[in-house]
Design an enzyme around this catalytic site. Structure first.
Site, mmCIF file in Angstrom:
data_model
loop_
_atom_site.group_PDB
_atom_site.id
_atom_site.type_symbol
_atom_site.label_atom_id
_atom_site.label_comp_id
_atom_site.label_asym_id
_atom_site.label_seq_id
_atom_site.Cartn_x
_atom_site.Cartn_y
_atom_site.Cartn_z
ATOM 1 N N HIS A 63 17.244 14.242 13.874
ATOM 2 C CA HIS A 63 17.391 13.316 15.147
ATOM 3 C C HIS A 63 16.937 11.646 14.283
ATOM 4 C CE1 HIS A 63 17.279 16.064 18.522
ATOM 5 N NE2 HIS A 63 18.010 14.826 19.140
ATOM 6 N N CYS A 104 22.210 17.590 22.009
ATOM 7 C CA CYS A 104 21.934 17.546 20.454
ATOM 8 C C CYS A 104 21.404 19.224 20.382
ATOM 9 C CB CYS A 104 20.531 16.686 20.310
ATOM 10 S SG CYS A 104 20.998 14.935 20.218
ATOM 11 N N GLU A 163 15.596 19.123 12.167
ATOM 12 C CA GLU A 163 15.226 19.895 13.142
ATOM 13 C C GLU A 163 15.352 21.465 12.631
ATOM 14 O OE1 GLU A 163 14.336 19.446 16.235
ATOM 15 O OE2 GLU A 163 14.918 17.451 16.353
#
EC number: 3.4.19.3
Length: 212
Positions: A165, A141, A78
């Site tokens: 992820h 998250c 991310e």
């Protein structure tokens, strides 16, 4: 470097979290890095508090959080966490904040300061599907990724932080034929490659963006 790798407990009605199971399989030494592992609750704010407590006692250089993204087919480092909680489902303690700032005195967003493009390319080089993600969602998250940036900004100067992820595993999609999955072993292989690629060097200058 000394790296703390965190993973969530199961949530959303699932009996297993592939992030946690894959992290359990990681070696305690990966490349030149020493690895510590920490299970964190899928709970707004409490997740951050558990990490903060460990960081205060551990003298870590890096914290890398791993989470489940059911529906994605690949590993996705991310790029950014945003300062908003907007929960489609409750967390594991029934909290469901909607359009709530994570930290009132925090930045609108915190960008991971890990070499996320280098890590993405390293995962692919290991033969594991991967892509760079520009949204971690608005559930726990994203909350944790943002909180890691906040902690680095306010409490732990020099701390490197990021989030990856991972997909469902096959056991989770026996009743979800439309959802992709990946074995725990393959997820762990990809995470190992990503962790090996962590350094303080500048990130790779490759085009991994999206058009929409």
């Amino acid at each position: 470097m000394k790296i703390l790798v965190t993973a969530f407990d199961p949530f959303g009605g699932e009996k297993i979290n592939p992030a946690l199971e894959a992290v359990k399989q990681l070696e305690n030494t990966i490349g030149e890095h020493t690895i510590s592992k920490l299970e964190i609750p899928t709970v707004f704010h409490e997740s951050k508090d558990v990490i903060d407590k460990e960081l205060a006692n551990g003298n870590y250089d890096v914290v890398l959080s791993i989470g489940q993204a059911g529906g994605r087919y690949d590993l996705t480092p991310e790029r950014v966490g945003i300062n908003i909680d907007d929960a489609r489902i409750p967390d594991n303690k029934g909290n469901q904040p909607i359009d709530v700032a994570i930290q009132e005195d925090g930045a609108p967003a915190y960008f991971s300061n890990l070499p996320v493009k280098t890590m993405t390319e390293a995962i692919k080089a290991a033969g594991v599907p991967a892509s760079l993600s520009n949204t971690a969602g608005t559930f726990v998250c994203n909350h944790v990724l943002y909180q890691l940036g906040y902690l680095a900004d306010k409490s732990y100067p020099g701390l490197l932080f990021g989030f990856i992820h991972v997909p469902f595993i096959p056991e989770q999609v026996t009743d979800k034929p439309e959802k992709p999955s990946m074995s725990i072993e393959t997820i762990a292989k990809g995470l190992t490659a990503a962790i090996k690629a962590i350094s303080k060097e500048d990130d790779a200058k490759v085009a991994l963006g999206e058009t929409h």
